[in-house]
Design a protein around this motif. Structure first.
Motif, PDB file in Angstrom:
ATOM      1  N   THR A  28       0.768  -1.259   0.027  1.00  0.00           N
ATOM      2  CA  THR A  28       0.070   0.047   0.013  1.00  0.00           C
ATOM      3  C   THR A  28       0.951   1.264   0.029  1.00  0.00           C
ATOM      4  OG1 THR A  28      -1.799  -1.166   1.230  1.00  0.00           O
ATOM      5  CG2 THR A  28      -1.804   1.185   1.216  1.00  0.00           C
ATOM      6  N   ASP A  29       1.859   1.246   0.802  1.00  0.00           N
ATOM      7  CA  ASP A  29       2.720   2.553   0.925  1.00  0.00           C
ATOM      8  C   ASP A  29       3.609   2.663  -0.371  1.00  0.00           C
ATOM      9  OD1 ASP A  29       1.952   3.476   3.625  1.00  0.00           O
ATOM     10  OD2 ASP A  29       3.657   2.199   4.397  1.00  0.00           O
ATOM     11  N   ALA A  30       3.766   1.569  -1.029  1.00  0.00           N
ATOM     12  CA  ALA A  30       4.634   1.715  -2.182  1.00  0.00           C
ATOM     13  C   ALA A  30       3.674   2.166  -3.040  1.00  0.00           C
ATOM     14  CB  ALA A  30       5.286   0.348  -2.590  1.00  0.00           C
ATOM     15  N   LEU A  31       2.480   1.694  -3.259  1.00  0.00           N
ATOM     16  CA  LEU A  31       1.791   1.953  -4.285  1.00  0.00           C
ATOM     17  C   LEU A  31       1.293   3.686  -4.106  1.00  0.00           C
ATOM     18  CD1 LEU A  31      -0.364  -1.206  -5.170  1.00  0.00           C
ATOM     19  CD2 LEU A  31       1.323  -0.065  -6.517  1.00  0.00           C
ATOM     20  N   VAL A  32       1.012   4.139  -2.995  1.00  0.00           N
ATOM     21  CA  VAL A  32       0.558   5.334  -2.715  1.00  0.00           C
ATOM     22  C   VAL A  32       1.663   6.036  -3.033  1.00  0.00           C
ATOM     23  CG1 VAL A  32      -0.247   6.876  -0.867  1.00  0.00           C
ATOM     24  CG2 VAL A  32      -1.436   4.806  -1.106  1.00  0.00           C
ATOM     25  N   GLN A  33       2.845   5.782  -2.482  1.00  0.00           N
ATOM     26  CA  GLN A  33       4.035   7.080  -2.731  1.00  0.00           C
ATOM     27  C   GLN A  33       4.077   7.033  -4.234  1.00  0.00           C
ATOM     28  OE1 GLN A  33       7.285   6.577  -0.021  1.00  0.00           O
ATOM     29  NE2 GLN A  33       6.036   6.079   1.513  1.00  0.00           N
ATOM     30  N   LEU A  34       4.082   5.786  -4.982  1.00  0.00           N
ATOM     31  CA  LEU A  34       4.436   5.836  -6.517  1.00  0.00           C
ATOM     32  C   LEU A  34       3.369   6.803  -7.013  1.00  0.00           C
ATOM     33  CD1 LEU A  34       5.887   5.218  -9.089  1.00  0.00           C
ATOM     34  CD2 LEU A  34       4.606   3.124  -8.924  1.00  0.00           C
ATOM     35  N   SER A  35       2.088   6.747  -6.560  1.00  0.00           N
ATOM     36  CA  SER A  35       1.077   7.261  -7.425  1.00  0.00           C
ATOM     37  C   SER A  35       1.128   9.048  -7.031  1.00  0.00           C
ATOM     38  CB  SER A  35      -0.340   7.115  -6.568  1.00  0.00           C
ATOM     39  OG  SER A  35      -0.582   7.406  -5.551  1.00  0.00           O
ATOM     40  N   PHE A  36       1.670   9.324  -5.841  1.00  0.00           N
ATOM     41  CA  PHE A  36       2.215  10.664  -5.611  1.00  0.00           C
ATOM     42  C   PHE A  36       3.404  11.293  -6.491  1.00  0.00           C
ATOM     43  CE2 PHE A  36       1.167  10.290  -0.860  1.00  0.00           C
ATOM     44  CZ  PHE A  36      -0.574  10.293  -1.067  1.00  0.00           C
ATOM     45  N   ARG A  37       4.270  10.471  -6.756  1.00  0.00           N
ATOM     46  CA  ARG A  37       5.433  10.700  -7.573  1.00  0.00           C
ATOM     47  C   ARG A  37       4.818  11.074  -8.998  1.00  0.00           C
ATOM     48  NH1 ARG A  37      11.174   8.120  -6.870  1.00  0.00           N
ATOM     49  NH2 ARG A  37      11.633   9.827  -8.334  1.00  0.00           N
ATOM     50  N   ILE A  38       4.100   9.929  -9.358  1.00  0.00           N
ATOM     51  CA  ILE A  38       3.313  10.055 -10.944  1.00  0.00           C
ATOM     52  C   ILE A  38       2.331  11.590 -10.896  1.00  0.00           C
ATOM     53  CG2 ILE A  38       1.764   9.093 -12.638  1.00  0.00           C
ATOM     54  CD1 ILE A  38       4.379   7.671 -12.035  1.00  0.00           C
ATOM     55  N   GLN A  39       1.565  11.738  -9.951  1.00  0.00           N
ATOM     56  CA  GLN A  39       0.875  13.060  -9.792  1.00  0.00           C
ATOM     57  C   GLN A  39       1.911  14.125 -10.267  1.00  0.00           C
ATOM     58  OE1 GLN A  39      -2.511  13.548 -10.311  1.00  0.00           O
ATOM     59  NE2 GLN A  39      -2.383  11.231 -10.510  1.00  0.00           N
ATOM     60  N   ARG A  40       2.713  14.343  -9.329  1.00  0.00           N
ATOM     61  CA  ARG A  40       3.824  15.426  -9.386  1.00  0.00           C
ATOM     62  C   ARG A  40       4.092  15.585 -10.884  1.00  0.00           C
ATOM     63  NH1 ARG A  40       5.661  13.546  -4.237  1.00  0.00           N
ATOM     64  NH2 ARG A  40       7.711  12.627  -5.171  1.00  0.00           N
ATOM     65  N   VAL A  41       4.545  14.434 -11.522  1.00  0.00           N
ATOM     66  CA  VAL A  41       5.089  14.518 -13.054  1.00  0.00           C
ATOM     67  C   VAL A  41       3.666  15.180 -13.718  1.00  0.00           C
ATOM     68  CG1 VAL A  41       5.549  13.001 -15.065  1.00  0.00           C
ATOM     69  CG2 VAL A  41       6.774  12.650 -12.908  1.00  0.00           C
ATOM     70  N   LEU A  42       2.600  14.552 -13.573  1.00  0.00           N
ATOM     71  CA  LEU A  42       1.500  15.209 -14.276  1.00  0.00           C
ATOM     72  C   LEU A  42       1.128  16.738 -14.035  1.00  0.00           C
ATOM     73  CD1 LEU A  42      -0.824  12.171 -14.106  1.00  0.00           C
ATOM     74  CD2 LEU A  42       0.618  12.797 -16.068  1.00  0.00           C
ATOM     75  N   ALA A  43       1.263  16.826 -12.685  1.00  0.00           N
ATOM     76  CA  ALA A  43       1.118  18.406 -12.240  1.00  0.00           C
ATOM     77  C   ALA A  43       2.168  19.255 -12.918  1.00  0.00           C
ATOM     78  CB  ALA A  43       0.996  18.354 -10.827  1.00  0.00           C
ATOM     79  N   ALA A  44       3.494  18.700 -12.821  1.00  0.00           N
ATOM     80  CA  ALA A  44       4.259  19.716 -13.569  1.00  0.00           C
ATOM     81  C   ALA A  44       4.146  20.139 -14.857  1.00  0.00           C
ATOM     82  CB  ALA A  44       5.765  19.214 -13.025  1.00  0.00           C
ATOM     83  N   THR A  45       4.023  18.945 -15.612  1.00  0.00           N
ATOM     84  CA  THR A  45       3.773  19.097 -17.117  1.00  0.00           C
ATOM     85  C   THR A  45       2.404  19.892 -17.337  1.00  0.00           C
ATOM     86  OG1 THR A  45       4.657  16.849 -17.433  1.00  0.00           O
ATOM     87  CG2 THR A  45       3.548  17.659 -19.053  1.00  0.00           C
ATOM     88  N   ALA A  46       1.253  19.577 -16.717  1.00  0.00           N
ATOM     89  CA  ALA A  46       0.441  20.371 -16.921  1.00  0.00           C
ATOM     90  C   ALA A  46       0.450  21.838 -16.659  1.00  0.00           C
ATOM     91  CB  ALA A  46      -0.797  20.040 -16.003  1.00  0.00           C
ATOM     92  N   ALA A  47       0.999  22.048 -15.541  1.00  0.00           N
ATOM     93  CA  ALA A  47       1.160  23.808 -15.252  1.00  0.00           C
ATOM     94  C   ALA A  47       2.264  24.283 -16.087  1.00  0.00           C
ATOM     95  CB  ALA A  47       2.154  23.641 -13.801  1.00  0.00           C
ATOM     96  N   GLU A  48       3.058  23.663 -16.761  1.00  0.00           N
ATOM     97  CA  GLU A  48       4.036  24.245 -17.880  1.00  0.00           C
ATOM     98  C   GLU A  48       3.302  24.451 -19.006  1.00  0.00           C
ATOM     99  OE1 GLU A  48       7.051  21.185 -18.478  1.00  0.00           O
ATOM    100  OE2 GLU A  48       8.057  21.614 -16.405  1.00  0.00           O
ATOM    101  N   HIS A  49       2.179  24.091 -19.191  1.00  0.00           N
ATOM    102  CA  HIS A  49       1.183  24.495 -20.252  1.00  0.00           C
ATOM    103  C   HIS A  49       0.132  25.241 -19.951  1.00  0.00           C
ATOM    104  CE1 HIS A  49       4.049  22.422 -22.922  1.00  0.00           C
ATOM    105  NE2 HIS A  49       4.086  21.596 -22.062  1.00  0.00           N
ATOM    106  N   ASP A  50      -0.029  25.569 -18.775  1.00  0.00           N
ATOM    107  CA  ASP A  50      -1.127  26.336 -18.170  1.00  0.00           C
ATOM    108  C   ASP A  50      -2.428  25.534 -18.271  1.00  0.00           C
ATOM    109  OD1 ASP A  50      -2.298  28.376 -16.905  1.00  0.00           O
ATOM    110  OD2 ASP A  50      -3.171  29.416 -18.794  1.00  0.00           O
ATOM    111  N   LEU A  51      -2.271  24.204 -18.006  1.00  0.00           N
ATOM    112  CA  LEU A  51      -3.399  23.140 -17.897  1.00  0.00           C
ATOM    113  C   LEU A  51      -3.388  22.840 -16.320  1.00  0.00           C
ATOM    114  CD1 LEU A  51      -2.078  20.915 -20.796  1.00  0.00           C
ATOM    115  CD2 LEU A  51      -4.376  22.369 -20.708  1.00  0.00           C
ATOM    116  N   SER A  52      -4.579  22.281 -16.101  1.00  0.00           N
ATOM    117  CA  SER A  52      -4.860  21.655 -14.494  1.00  0.00           C
ATOM    118  C   SER A  52      -4.621  20.088 -14.932  1.00  0.00           C
ATOM    119  CB  SER A  52      -6.242  21.645 -14.162  1.00  0.00           C
ATOM    120  OG  SER A  52      -7.113  21.005 -15.147  1.00  0.00           O
ATOM    121  N   VAL A  53      -4.381  19.339 -14.057  1.00  0.00           N
ATOM    122  CA  VAL A  53      -4.292  17.947 -14.105  1.00  0.00           C
ATOM    123  C   VAL A  53      -5.404  17.299 -14.878  1.00  0.00           C
ATOM    124  CG1 VAL A  53      -3.838  15.555 -13.218  1.00  0.00           C
ATOM    125  CG2 VAL A  53      -2.429  17.626 -12.384  1.00  0.00           C
ATOM    126  N   ILE A  54      -6.507  17.700 -14.591  1.00  0.00           N
ATOM    127  CA  ILE A  54      -7.916  16.981 -15.048  1.00  0.00           C
ATOM    128  C   ILE A  54      -7.948  17.616 -16.765  1.00  0.00           C
ATOM    129  CG2 ILE A  54      -9.719  19.052 -14.455  1.00  0.00           C
ATOM    130  CD1 ILE A  54     -10.136  15.304 -14.298  1.00  0.00           C
TER     131      ILE A  54
END
Length: 142
Positions: free
Chosen positions: A11-37
């Motif tokens: 559980t901890d491994a999957l949750v922490q991995l999902s946090f890392r993936i969400q940070r990647v998505l959030a950073a990419t989205a923000a660079e293009h003035d997009l939200s993650v959704i």
């Protein structure tokens, strides 16, 4: 995880991995003035032209939220709506050429950033990770 950290539970491994993936998505989205959704919307539209109900299911959004999301993307010229050939009351949503270009750019950036997370894995480990992740993605939900 550092050398002093112990192993994580599944559980901890999957949750922490999902946090890392969400940070990647959030950073990419923000660079293009997009939200993650919004980034997720573009990713879904890469290879399909779903109706609003289907999009809502993919994104876990109700009809009014979907309408607002698509309207904002439409105002930016990223998507367009067209009548559904199967149901005169329904509309389909598709990427516009600028939306397709932005989606391709964001996809490449996310691919690059996530590949960097797995650079230290052997090819066999990457294959195993992909197989396990695919199994989890396709597993039945509650």
């Amino acid at each position: 995880m550092t050398a002093d950290d112990g192993p994580l539970t599944t559980t901890d491994a999957l949750v922490q991995l999902s946090f890392r993936i969400q940070r990647v998505l959030a950073a990419t989205a923000a660079e293009h003035d997009l939200s993650v959704i919004q980034l997720r919307l573009l990713g879904i539209l890469r290879d399909r032209t779903p109706g609003m109900v289907e999009l809502g299911r993919f994104l876990g959004l109700d009809k009014s939220s979907m309408t607002g999301l698509v309207s904002r993307a439409e105002k930016r010229g990223l998507v367009e709506r067209s009548p559904s050939p199967d149901d005169g009351r329904a509309v389909r949503v598709a990427l516009t050429p600028p939306g397709r270009e932005l989606t391709a750019h964001c996809t490449a950036e996310v691919d690059r950033r996530i590949a960097a997370l797995t650079d230290h894995l052997t090819p066999a480990q990457r294959t195993r990770l992909t197989t396990l992740a695919t199994t989890l993605v396709h597993a039945p939900t509650d």
